[in-house]
Design a protein around this motif. Structure first.
Motif, mmCIF file in Angstrom:
data_model
loop_
_atom_site.group_PDB
_atom_site.id
_atom_site.type_symbol
_atom_site.label_atom_id
_atom_site.label_comp_id
_atom_site.label_asym_id
_atom_site.label_seq_id
_atom_site.Cartn_x
_atom_site.Cartn_y
_atom_site.Cartn_z
ATOM 1 N N TYR A 159 0.928 -1.291 -0.040
ATOM 2 C CA TYR A 159 -0.098 -0.133 -0.115
ATOM 3 C C TYR A 159 0.914 1.327 0.109
ATOM 4 O O TYR A 159 2.122 1.310 0.631
ATOM 5 N N SER A 203 3.516 -3.903 7.499
ATOM 6 C CA SER A 203 2.998 -4.634 8.635
ATOM 7 C C SER A 203 2.489 -3.876 9.674
ATOM 8 O O SER A 203 2.870 -3.660 10.889
ATOM 9 N N GLU A 204 1.621 -2.992 9.150
ATOM 10 C CA GLU A 204 0.745 -1.697 10.002
ATOM 11 C C GLU A 204 1.404 -0.603 10.324
ATOM 12 O O GLU A 204 0.706 0.185 11.007
ATOM 13 N N LYS A 205 2.515 -0.556 9.746
ATOM 14 C CA LYS A 205 3.113 0.746 9.943
ATOM 15 C C LYS A 205 3.543 1.342 8.840
ATOM 16 O O LYS A 205 3.520 0.730 7.925
ATOM 17 N N LEU A 206 3.877 2.601 8.667
ATOM 18 C CA LEU A 206 4.337 3.230 7.335
ATOM 19 C C LEU A 206 5.685 3.492 7.527
ATOM 20 O O LEU A 206 6.144 4.074 8.514
ATOM 21 N N VAL A 207 6.424 3.349 6.471
ATOM 22 C CA VAL A 207 7.787 3.636 6.398
ATOM 23 C C VAL A 207 7.896 5.004 5.338
ATOM 24 O O VAL A 207 7.396 4.792 4.250
ATOM 25 N N PHE A 208 8.616 5.895 5.881
ATOM 26 C CA PHE A 208 8.628 7.303 4.946
ATOM 27 C C PHE A 208 9.774 7.388 4.275
ATOM 28 O O PHE A 208 10.945 7.044 4.745
ATOM 29 N N TYR A 268 0.610 5.452 17.006
ATOM 30 C CA TYR A 268 1.938 5.546 16.584
ATOM 31 C C TYR A 268 2.639 6.683 16.746
ATOM 32 O O TYR A 268 2.114 7.769 17.233
ATOM 33 N N TYR A 316 6.185 8.548 15.973
ATOM 34 C CA TYR A 316 7.486 8.781 15.140
ATOM 35 C C TYR A 316 8.382 9.811 15.622
ATOM 36 O O TYR A 316 8.040 10.557 16.440
ATOM 37 N N PRO A 328 9.664 11.123 8.590
ATOM 38 C CA PRO A 328 9.440 10.531 10.068
ATOM 39 C C PRO A 328 10.137 9.024 10.091
ATOM 40 O O PRO A 328 9.798 8.219 9.220
ATOM 41 N N PHE A 380 9.706 5.567 12.320
ATOM 42 C CA PHE A 380 8.877 4.897 13.176
ATOM 43 C C PHE A 380 9.779 4.467 14.598
ATOM 44 O O PHE A 380 10.709 4.219 14.629
ATOM 45 N N TYR A 384 4.321 1.068 17.978
ATOM 46 C CA TYR A 384 3.016 1.296 17.453
ATOM 47 C C TYR A 384 2.161 0.289 18.497
ATOM 48 O O TYR A 384 2.414 -0.508 19.022
ATOM 49 N N LEU A 412 -3.354 7.202 8.508
ATOM 50 C CA LEU A 412 -2.616 7.738 9.850
ATOM 51 C C LEU A 412 -3.086 9.193 10.011
ATOM 52 O O LEU A 412 -2.847 10.168 8.875
#
Lengths: 111, 114
Positions: free
Chosen positions: A32, A96-101, B33, B35, B43, B45, B48, B103
């Motif tokens: 996604y 896995s449910e988190k976003l990497v930016f 979350y 960040y 950002p 991580f 979470y 988010l």
């Protein structure tokens, strides 16, 4: 592992010109993809997202992005920018449910 | 307000001190979350929560960092023995139930360690 590369750290353009902000991702699975915008002194807000279906995604403020699986890209475009589009833009991929930016692209629109 | 609320908006502290940053998510959002955003970076991580439990804390840089969400709503990020390298904007975000949720970010807490 997934990562996001934003190829341009800064993009200056003139008002009413078209703009493309580039984003490439690396992933071994279906992804996604998201674009967020951060206006000066404000929090990040979602511009658009690709979950599935049509590869051309339309977002707020006239922005759109195209998911290209073969090129692992999700470039952001706008046909005619305004001064008010000056902001920092972040591409992100879900993991896995988190976003990497990505590191962000600073768009500056000049009169 | 309807958005994610973070306090304080700015915090200046001295090296070695303890700091707490608070996040009040959007009502009904189950995921929360944290960040961290350093100058010129995207950002990064940290942790979470899904409900009260930390579902993924793999981004916490070391054991000086800890976060809690005891009642499944408000969360506190705690930093012990702060170092100058901890200076950054700490962002909180929440998301509603469901896959690949959007988010919703707060405006962040800017931490400066002198």
């Amino acid at each position: 592992a997934q990562s996001v590369t934003q190829l341009d750290s800064q993009v200056p353009v003139f008002e009413e010109a078209p703009v493309e902000l580039r984003c490439n991702y690396s992933s071994s699975v279906s992804v996604y993809l998201f674009w967020y915008v951060q206006y000066p002194n404000q929090g990040l807000q979602l511009l658009l997202k690709y979950l599935s279906g049509s590869t051309l995604v339309k977002g707020i403020n006239g922005f759109e992005a195209e998911f290209n699986k073969s090129q692992t890209s999700f470039h952001l475009r706008k046909p005619s920018v305004h001064i008010s589009d000056t902001a920092e833009y972040f591409c992100a991929v879900s993991l896995s449910e988190k976003l990497v930016f990505g590191k962000g692209t600073k768009l500056t629109v000049n009169p | 307000g309807a958005g994610v609320s973070q306090t304080p908006s700015n915090k200046v502290t001295e090296k070695g001190k303890y700091v707490e940053l608070r996040c009040d998510p959007i009502s009904g959002h189950t995921a929360l979350y944290w960040y961290r955003q350093s100058l010129g970076q995207g950002p990064e991580f940290l942790i979470y929560f899904q409900g009260t439990g930390a579902a993924d804390d793999s981004g916490l840089p070391n054991d000086r960092f800890f976060a809690v969400r005891p009642e499944g709503s408000v969360s506190t990020l705690k930093i012990q023995r702060t170092e100058r390298g901890d200076s950054a904007v700490y962002l909180c975000a929440s998301s509603p139930p469901g896959p690949a949720g959007e988010l919703f970010f707060g405006e962040g807490s800017r931490l400066t360690v002198l």
